[in-house]
Motif scaffolding. Structure first.
Motif, PDB file in Angstrom:
ATOM      1  N   PHE A  54     -32.498  29.896  -8.260  1.00  0.00           N
ATOM      2  CA  PHE A  54     -32.928  30.254  -7.000  1.00  0.00           C
ATOM      3  C   PHE A  54     -32.282  29.652  -5.899  1.00  0.00           C
ATOM      4  O   PHE A  54     -31.660  30.474  -4.913  1.00  0.00           O
ATOM      5  N   VAL A  55     -31.907  28.278  -5.863  1.00  0.00           N
ATOM      6  CA  VAL A  55     -31.180  27.628  -5.001  1.00  0.00           C
ATOM      7  C   VAL A  55     -29.845  27.830  -5.125  1.00  0.00           C
ATOM      8  O   VAL A  55     -29.114  28.040  -3.870  1.00  0.00           O
ATOM      9  N   MET A  56     -29.033  28.075  -6.103  1.00  0.00           N
ATOM     10  CA  MET A  56     -27.720  28.554  -6.381  1.00  0.00           C
ATOM     11  C   MET A  56     -27.477  29.880  -5.572  1.00  0.00           C
ATOM     12  O   MET A  56     -26.549  29.913  -4.812  1.00  0.00           O
ATOM     13  N   VAL A  57     -28.265  30.797  -5.805  1.00  0.00           N
ATOM     14  CA  VAL A  57     -28.038  31.892  -5.203  1.00  0.00           C
ATOM     15  C   VAL A  57     -28.196  31.890  -3.737  1.00  0.00           C
ATOM     16  O   VAL A  57     -27.450  32.543  -2.704  1.00  0.00           O
ATOM     17  N   ILE A  90     -25.921  21.895   4.735  1.00  0.00           N
ATOM     18  CA  ILE A  90     -26.227  23.259   4.688  1.00  0.00           C
ATOM     19  C   ILE A  90     -27.347  23.478   3.393  1.00  0.00           C
ATOM     20  O   ILE A  90     -28.333  24.069   3.548  1.00  0.00           O
ATOM     21  N   ILE A  91     -26.676  23.188   2.314  1.00  0.00           N
ATOM     22  CA  ILE A  91     -27.442  23.249   1.307  1.00  0.00           C
ATOM     23  C   ILE A  91     -28.997  22.308   1.424  1.00  0.00           C
ATOM     24  O   ILE A  91     -30.039  22.859   0.795  1.00  0.00           O
ATOM     25  N   ALA A  92     -28.657  21.119   1.639  1.00  0.00           N
ATOM     26  CA  ALA A  92     -29.729  20.097   1.653  1.00  0.00           C
ATOM     27  C   ALA A  92     -30.692  20.756   2.968  1.00  0.00           C
ATOM     28  O   ALA A  92     -32.216  20.804   2.591  1.00  0.00           O
ATOM     29  N   LEU A 100     -23.940  22.400  -5.584  1.00  0.00           N
ATOM     30  CA  LEU A 100     -22.594  22.242  -4.865  1.00  0.00           C
ATOM     31  C   LEU A 100     -21.274  22.817  -5.550  1.00  0.00           C
ATOM     32  O   LEU A 100     -20.532  23.570  -4.878  1.00  0.00           O
ATOM     33  N   GLY A 101     -21.277  22.650  -6.676  1.00  0.00           N
ATOM     34  CA  GLY A 101     -20.042  23.242  -7.605  1.00  0.00           C
ATOM     35  C   GLY A 101     -20.019  24.665  -7.468  1.00  0.00           C
ATOM     36  O   GLY A 101     -18.894  25.353  -7.173  1.00  0.00           O
ATOM     37  N   ILE A 102     -21.085  25.436  -7.428  1.00  0.00           N
ATOM     38  CA  ILE A 102     -21.023  26.916  -7.577  1.00  0.00           C
ATOM     39  C   ILE A 102     -20.461  27.405  -6.057  1.00  0.00           C
ATOM     40  O   ILE A 102     -19.453  28.260  -5.864  1.00  0.00           O
ATOM     41  N   THR A 103     -20.895  26.740  -5.108  1.00  0.00           N
ATOM     42  CA  THR A 103     -20.564  27.185  -3.748  1.00  0.00           C
ATOM     43  C   THR A 103     -18.911  26.676  -3.549  1.00  0.00           C
ATOM     44  O   THR A 103     -18.331  27.639  -2.870  1.00  0.00           O
ATOM     45  N   LEU A 104     -18.330  25.698  -4.055  1.00  0.00           N
ATOM     46  CA  LEU A 104     -17.085  25.364  -3.940  1.00  0.00           C
ATOM     47  C   LEU A 104     -16.329  26.286  -4.931  1.00  0.00           C
ATOM     48  O   LEU A 104     -15.174  26.517  -4.359  1.00  0.00           O
ATOM     49  N   ILE A 154     -20.761  39.785  -2.428  1.00  0.00           N
ATOM     50  CA  ILE A 154     -21.454  40.287  -3.433  1.00  0.00           C
ATOM     51  C   ILE A 154     -20.974  39.426  -4.683  1.00  0.00           C
ATOM     52  O   ILE A 154     -21.744  39.136  -5.650  1.00  0.00           O
ATOM     53  N   GLU A 155     -19.730  39.273  -4.785  1.00  0.00           N
ATOM     54  CA  GLU A 155     -18.910  38.737  -5.923  1.00  0.00           C
ATOM     55  C   GLU A 155     -19.550  37.425  -6.214  1.00  0.00           C
ATOM     56  O   GLU A 155     -19.980  36.889  -7.233  1.00  0.00           O
ATOM     57  N   SER A 156     -19.832  36.580  -5.005  1.00  0.00           N
ATOM     58  CA  SER A 156     -20.289  35.260  -4.876  1.00  0.00           C
ATOM     59  C   SER A 156     -21.771  35.279  -5.521  1.00  0.00           C
ATOM     60  O   SER A 156     -22.174  34.214  -6.072  1.00  0.00           O
ATOM     61  N   MET A 157     -22.507  36.301  -5.074  1.00  0.00           N
ATOM     62  CA  MET A 157     -24.024  36.376  -5.280  1.00  0.00           C
ATOM     63  C   MET A 157     -24.072  36.274  -6.826  1.00  0.00           C
ATOM     64  O   MET A 157     -24.676  35.760  -7.382  1.00  0.00           O
ATOM     65  N   VAL A 158     -23.376  37.326  -7.630  1.00  0.00           N
ATOM     66  CA  VAL A 158     -23.132  37.382  -8.894  1.00  0.00           C
ATOM     67  C   VAL A 158     -22.867  36.298  -9.610  1.00  0.00           C
ATOM     68  O   VAL A 158     -23.093  36.073 -10.803  1.00  0.00           O
ATOM     69  N   ALA A 159     -21.839  35.608  -9.269  1.00  0.00           N
ATOM     70  CA  ALA A 159     -21.386  34.431  -9.707  1.00  0.00           C
ATOM     71  C   ALA A 159     -22.426  33.510  -9.561  1.00  0.00           C
ATOM     72  O   ALA A 159     -22.494  32.776 -10.763  1.00  0.00           O
ATOM     73  N   ALA A 160     -23.295  33.465  -8.764  1.00  0.00           N
ATOM     74  CA  ALA A 160     -24.246  32.412  -8.735  1.00  0.00           C
ATOM     75  C   ALA A 160     -25.336  32.479  -9.469  1.00  0.00           C
ATOM     76  O   ALA A 160     -25.831  31.644 -10.343  1.00  0.00           O
TER      77      ALA A 160
END
Lengths: 191, 278
Positions: free
Chosen positions: A47-50, A80-82, A117-121, A131-137
């Protein structure tokens, strides 16, 4: 569409966050003793990754890149994540108590998780679209859930297994993790 | 250029803070019964120390809302120290909390004057000193005064005094967390209610049969003079341990037991507090 599917499979299996990229190892060993808490943890992480991928993509593309300060992205992403997790926790606490009790303390714990943090970087480095980053997350979260579920299932059985005294507990879990990693390396040629 | 970067990043940080503030102020409480939990949560310190045994202050608030008696069974040691917060909690939970009973203080069961019988020059730690023939003092159960308890105390409430051989607890600083109990290798420390009036300063148990290692001249001789002297029936003689036990409710602080004690085993608990402060 097939592009998105490739990203999803790649994130979930081939480049699995835990077993191939070695991110999020603390929950992998810390919260994998019971299947129930492992699923709670991985639900919160997914959830947090997406959510974090969406927020950081917007910040990166509409603030950091136009002003030429992408090199500060690690600092900004942490901030931002925090704050995002704080707000989400507040919302869940005040609107849906059952959900809050499922996520429990894990939601607050993963504000500083390296997998998030890894998935965002990774999204930034690969220059994914929104869309791609959503699917990746989502793929990364599903991969995380899969490995945590497998590991906790194995560890629940290992508790009862007749392992040597010196190997009981964490040592045998490390060895199991190695074998699990080897098994996942078999996905290497798929994509 | 650098200034612009600082401004942009600062603005993002400030914006995030502002959004959290607005969310906290504006998001409505939609869950039924959560008002009470939120109200209790505001009184709690919010440091999520976990001393109460629950996963953070909010989980503790949930448990309090469900079952108010948790406040006495697993008290929040931080709230108990603050009369104002305790009053708020009483009002929120609609129960009476006896601050003196649930507020615990560490009491060290040793007078610390047991004579030194050999020169110890090893590691400056009680745990190490005990390994060497049960410590360097005549009594094998004495406080050795190297301050193992002092090192684990998060409140800085323990000091070493009485001419350097004895740990003393400052009851104003002590929150009753109990970390020092595990820190003491001699098992001298006990948590007692803050309303305790008489302190029993001896831990001698006739178990070790080593020549020359008897109780010191300050320790309890089990003479029962205190028990006989008490006119309020506040002292109960524990036959198994052969030591007096004190009833806080009945004790009128007349001080007769302290006068009658031929040793230095009994003293006023409150006096010990002022002594530590001086």
């Amino acid at each position: 569409m097939s592009e998105l599917f490739t990203i999803f499979i790649s994130m979930a299996l081939v480049n699995n966050f835990i077993l191939v990229k070695f991110l999020g190892l603390c929950p992998f060993f810390g919260v994998s003793k019971k299947l129930g808490s492992a699923l709670s943890m991985s639900a919160a992480v997914t959830f947090v990754m997406v959510a974090a991928s969406a927020a950081t993509w917007l910040i990166n593309n509409y603030i950091l890149i136009p002003f030429g300060v992408e090199y500060m992205n690690i600092v900004m992403y942490i901030l931002i994540i925090a704050s995002l997790v704080q707000i989400i926790e507040l919302f869940i606490r005040r609107t849906n108590f059952a959900l809050y009790n499922v996520f429990g303390i894990y939601l607050a714990l993963i504000t500083t998780n390296c997998a998030v943090l890894g998935i965002t970087l990774i999204n930034t480095n690969e220059a994914f679209s929104f869309i791609e980053s959503m699917v990746a997350a989502l793929g990364a979260g599903v991969g995380f859930t899969l490995v945590l579920a497998i590991m906790s299932g194995i560890r629940e059985r290992l508790e009862l297994a007749d392992s040597p005294k010196a190997m009981k507990g964490l040592p045998i879990a490390f060895i199991t993790a190695t074998m699990l990693g080897l098994a996942f390396s078999g996905f290497g040629g798929i994509v | 250029m650098n200034l612009a970067v600082i401004l942009i990043l600062g603005a993002i940080g400030l914006g995030s803070g502002l959004i959290i503030y607005l969310a906290n102020a504006r998001v409505p409480h939609k869950v039924k019964g959560s008002e009470k939990i939120e109200e209790i949560n505001k009184i709690l310190p919010g440091i999520n120390c976990g001393a109460c045994g629950y996963a953070g202050c909010f989980a503790y608030a949930q448990e309090l809302a469900r079952n108010a008696s948790t406040a006495t069974e697993a008290p929040c040691t931080v709230v108990v120290q603050d009369p104002e917060a305790l009053g708020c909690l009483e009002k929120a939970l609609n129960i009476d909390l006896d601050a003196l009973a649930i507020n615990k203080k560490a009491l060290i069961h040793c007078y610390g004057k047991s004579p030194v019988i050999f020169n110890y020059s090893g590691v400056k730690s009680c745990r190490a000193a005990v390994q060497l023939a049960g410590g360097y003092k005549q009594c094998p159960y004495a406080c050795l005064g190297f301050g193992d308890c002092l090192k684990v105390c998060p409140q800085d409430a323990i000091s070493i005094d009485r001419e350097g051989g004895m740990a003393i607890v400052d009851c104003d600083k002590c929150t009753g967390c109990g970390l020092c109990i595990a820190g003491c290798p001699q098992n001298l420390i006990e948590l007692v209610p803050a309303g305790t009036k008489i302190a029993f300063r001896c831990n001698y148990r006739p178990l070790k049969d080593i020549p020359g290692r008897e109780k010191c001249q300050y320790g309890c001789t089990h003479c029962r003079q205190c028990f006989k002297a008490c006119t309020d029936e506040a002292i109960i003689w524990n036959k198994d341990k052969a030591i007096p036990e004190f009833d806080i409710e009945k004790c009128t602080l007349c001080g007769k037991c302290i006068e009658e004690c031929p040793q230095c085993t009994l003293e006023l608990f409150t006096e010990a507090r002022t002594e530590a402060r001086a």
